[in-house]
Design an enzyme around this catalytic site. Sequence first.
Site, PDB file in Angstrom:
ATOM      1  N   HIS A 136       0.856 -11.562   2.336  1.00 39.09           N
ATOM      2  CA  HIS A 136      -0.236 -10.823   1.673  1.00 39.09           C
ATOM      3  C   HIS A 136      -1.029 -11.727   0.721  1.00 39.09           C
ATOM      4  CE1 HIS A 136      -1.418  -6.495   0.380  1.00 39.09           C
ATOM      5  NE2 HIS A 136      -2.452  -7.296   0.294  1.00 39.09           N
ATOM      6  N   TYR A 187       0.824  -1.226   0.000  1.00 40.19           N
ATOM      7  CA  TYR A 187       0.000   0.000   0.000  1.00 40.19           C
ATOM      8  C   TYR A 187       0.853   1.269   0.000  1.00 40.19           C
ATOM      9  CZ  TYR A 187      -3.517  -3.253   1.964  1.00 40.19           C
ATOM     10  OH  TYR A 187      -4.344  -4.324   2.215  1.00 40.19           O
TER      11      TYR A 187
HETATM   12  N1  NAP Z   1      -5.396  -8.394   2.349  1.00 47.34           N
HETATM   13  C1  NAP Z   1      -5.748  -7.888   1.197  1.00 47.34           C
HETATM   14  O1  NAP Z   1      -5.410  -8.421   0.126  1.00 47.34           O
HETATM   15  C2  NAP Z   1      -6.594  -6.640   1.159  1.00 47.34           C
HETATM   16  C3  NAP Z   1      -7.246  -6.258  -0.028  1.00 47.34           C
HETATM   17  C4  NAP Z   1      -8.044  -5.106  -0.018  1.00 47.34           C
HETATM   18  C5  NAP Z   1      -8.184  -4.381   1.165  1.00 47.34           C
HETATM   19  N2  NAP Z   1      -7.512  -4.760   2.306  1.00 47.34           N
HETATM   20  C6  NAP Z   1      -7.608  -3.976   3.580  1.00 47.34           C
HETATM   21  O2  NAP Z   1      -8.957  -3.743   3.866  1.00 47.34           O
HETATM   22  C7  NAP Z   1      -9.184  -2.332   4.001  1.00 47.34           C
HETATM   23  C8  NAP Z   1     -10.593  -1.998   3.596  1.00 47.34           C
HETATM   24  O3  NAP Z   1     -10.867  -2.364   2.259  1.00 47.34           O
HETATM   25  P1  NAP Z   1     -11.136  -1.306   1.115  1.00 47.34           P
HETATM   26  O4  NAP Z   1     -10.466  -0.035   1.485  1.00 47.34           O
HETATM   27  O5  NAP Z   1     -10.770  -1.928  -0.152  1.00 47.34           O
HETATM   28  O6  NAP Z   1     -12.722  -1.170   1.085  1.00 47.34           O
HETATM   29  P2  NAP Z   1     -13.888  -0.825   2.150  1.00 47.34           P
HETATM   30  O7  NAP Z   1     -13.364  -0.601   3.518  1.00 47.34           O
HETATM   31  O8  NAP Z   1     -14.938  -1.842   1.934  1.00 47.34           O
HETATM   32  O9  NAP Z   1     -14.452   0.539   1.545  1.00 47.34           O
HETATM   33  C9  NAP Z   1     -13.759   1.737   1.604  1.00 47.34           C
HETATM   34  C10 NAP Z   1     -14.639   2.764   0.903  1.00 47.34           C
HETATM   35  O10 NAP Z   1     -15.856   2.911   1.629  1.00 47.34           O
HETATM   36  C11 NAP Z   1     -16.050   4.275   1.969  1.00 47.34           C
HETATM   37  N3  NAP Z   1     -16.619   4.341   3.320  1.00 47.34           N
HETATM   38  C12 NAP Z   1     -15.988   4.075   4.476  1.00 47.34           C
HETATM   39  N4  NAP Z   1     -16.827   4.223   5.525  1.00 47.34           N
HETATM   40  C13 NAP Z   1     -18.018   4.613   5.009  1.00 47.34           C
HETATM   41  C14 NAP Z   1     -19.257   4.947   5.581  1.00 47.34           C
HETATM   42  N5  NAP Z   1     -19.455   4.887   6.911  1.00 47.34           N
HETATM   43  N6  NAP Z   1     -20.269   5.316   4.752  1.00 47.34           N
HETATM   44  C15 NAP Z   1     -20.076   5.362   3.406  1.00 47.34           C
HETATM   45  N7  NAP Z   1     -18.916   5.058   2.801  1.00 47.34           N
HETATM   46  C16 NAP Z   1     -17.886   4.677   3.592  1.00 47.34           C
HETATM   47  C17 NAP Z   1     -14.674   4.898   1.917  1.00 47.34           C
HETATM   48  O11 NAP Z   1     -14.804   6.258   1.576  1.00 47.34           O
HETATM   49  P3  NAP Z   1     -14.140   7.435   2.454  1.00 47.34           P
HETATM   50  O12 NAP Z   1     -12.650   7.310   2.297  1.00 47.34           O
HETATM   51  O13 NAP Z   1     -14.738   8.652   1.845  1.00 47.34           O
HETATM   52  O14 NAP Z   1     -14.550   7.251   3.892  1.00 47.34           O
HETATM   53  C18 NAP Z   1     -14.001   4.121   0.806  1.00 47.34           C
HETATM   54  O15 NAP Z   1     -14.327   4.660  -0.458  1.00 47.34           O
HETATM   55  C19 NAP Z   1      -8.095  -1.725   3.113  1.00 47.34           C
HETATM   56  O16 NAP Z   1      -7.904  -0.349   3.359  1.00 47.34           O
HETATM   57  C20 NAP Z   1      -6.938  -2.597   3.477  1.00 47.34           C
HETATM   58  O17 NAP Z   1      -6.404  -2.204   4.737  1.00 47.34           O
HETATM   59  C21 NAP Z   1      -6.745  -5.893   2.315  1.00 47.34           C
END
Ligand code: NAP
Length: 268
Positions: free
Chosen positions: A93, A35
Amino acid sequence: MGIGTWYPDQRQRCVDSVLTALGHGYRHVDTAQQYDTEKYVGEAIQRSDVPREEITVATKVRPSNLSYDRVLESTKESLDALGVETIDLLYVHYPLKAYDVEETMAAFTELYEQGLIDNIGLSNYSIPLLDEAMDVLDVPVFAHQVEMHPLLQQQHLLEHARKHDYWLVAYRPLVGGKVMEMPALIDIAEKHDVTPAQVSLAWLLSKERVAVVPKATGDHVAANWDARQLELTADDVARIDAISREERTVTRESSVMIHDEPMPWEET
Ligand SMILES: NC(=O)c1ccc[n+]([C@@H]2O[C@H](COP(=O)([O-])OP(=O)(O)OC[C@H]3O[C@@H](n4cnc5c(N)ncnc54)[C@H](OP(=O)(O)O)[C@@H]3O)[C@@H](O)[C@H]2O)c1
């Protein structure tokens, strides 16, 4: 609940989000070598009033760094970027690219024995690959992080987590924000005077042995944390459990890291 820190752009916003999260009560921060946010997480931890020992710092070794030597070297780079002496939870990862179960697990064990990491995590594994890694490791697996949300419920992986007593950490718990458009979640949210995002998080947290790492900025950081107080009814939970449409959003095509190899779940 942890704060996710995958920012496809605007990485510097990570410092504010993590600081806000820590100020609001979060004690778990999820980052990864891939990241490119480890240094921002480190800066937020330094600037926060929360004592370091109260925070679970989780990061992940990039697939190209999974050879024995590169696990050791790159984890030291992660420790430097994060500005910490120990990583609380270090994940593989993806079990792809330089991954070799014996070699990679030996390096993780070495880091554990040296006290440089406190817990071992795996991410994006299939059940056969989980079993293989657990057979090789003497140290218990602490967590498995996978895509999990109302459109990808991961029942088999959850059963495996409970059977072997480790955490299933749900990434992309808001389907990247798309939960806000799901009719069943909108309906349940209206009933409780909350948002569909909060319903999705509360539904995941209603499941024993599940943790969540939503990424959020601004007011969403606090709103997500507050979802821990939301108690869904058994009917609400059953209604979301019954959603049969499946949608996986992290795919080979969507990942710049590993676009040239089949994902672990494509092989089973
Ligand atoms: N291990 C892996 O391979 C892997 C893969 C993908 C992700 N991850 C981890 O998982 C975390 C989360 O996944 P993600 O970032 O892909 O997706 P997510 O958490 O499902 O969604 C993030 C999105 O949702 C919005 N959001 C957050 N809270 C909200 C709320 N209360 N109401 C409306 N919209 C909201 C955010 O916008 P705003 O920024 O405007 O709040 C952002 O656009 C990542 O940051 C990472 O740490 C791990």
